[in-house]
Design an enzyme around this catalytic site. Sequence first.
Site, PDB file in Angstrom:
ATOM      1  N   ARG A   1       0.834  -1.218   0.000  1.00 36.52           N
ATOM      2  CA  ARG A   1       0.000   0.000   0.000  1.00 36.52           C
ATOM      3  C   ARG A   1       0.861   1.257   0.000  1.00 36.52           C
ATOM      4  O   ARG A   1       0.567   2.213  -0.729  1.00 36.52           O
ATOM      5  CB  ARG A   1      -0.936   0.016   1.210  1.00 36.52           C
ATOM      6  CG  ARG A   1      -2.045  -1.005   1.125  1.00 36.52           C
ATOM      7  CD  ARG A   1      -2.891  -0.984   2.372  1.00 36.52           C
ATOM      8  NE  ARG A   1      -2.037  -1.278   3.523  1.00 36.52           N
ATOM      9  CZ  ARG A   1      -2.283  -0.893   4.770  1.00 36.52           C
ATOM     10  NH1 ARG A   1      -3.368  -0.187   5.051  1.00 36.52           N
ATOM     11  NH2 ARG A   1      -1.473  -1.209   5.749  1.00 36.52           N
TER      12      ARG A   1
ATOM     13  N   ASN B   1      -6.286  -2.485   2.181  1.00 32.28           N
ATOM     14  CA  ASN B   1      -6.275  -3.937   2.317  1.00 32.28           C
ATOM     15  C   ASN B   1      -7.705  -4.433   2.470  1.00 32.28           C
ATOM     16  O   ASN B   1      -8.538  -3.768   3.095  1.00 32.28           O
ATOM     17  CB  ASN B   1      -5.480  -4.367   3.553  1.00 32.28           C
ATOM     18  CG  ASN B   1      -3.989  -4.252   3.360  1.00 32.28           C
ATOM     19  OD1 ASN B   1      -3.488  -4.194   2.248  1.00 32.28           O
ATOM     20  ND2 ASN B   1      -3.263  -4.221   4.467  1.00 32.28           N
TER      21      ASN B   1
END
Length: 94
Positions: free
Chosen positions: A23, A41
């Site tokens: 990320r 996520n």
Amino acid sequence: MDKETLRALHVIVKGRVQGVGFRYWTRSLAKSLNVKGRVRNLADYSVEIIAEADTDTLGEFVYALKHEHPYARVESLNSEEVRARGYTDFRIEV
């Protein structure tokens, strides 16, 4: 960027993409390409991305997501065009 050239993609990335900094790397990549949107996520260990930019930039972004993270192993990447929301930055959501 004007509305005629702005495109948006909803992307789901599966594989070893959680626990490897994916990320944060995605946010850095997005900022370097001037892509706007978000990344988060999901409970099934995949990563969801909404990305907004012009068509060429989105192509470059998706290619990098598939191939350039040093520790991730992308097993699949599915994307579909969605309506642009006009994000002003790229952020990590939890």
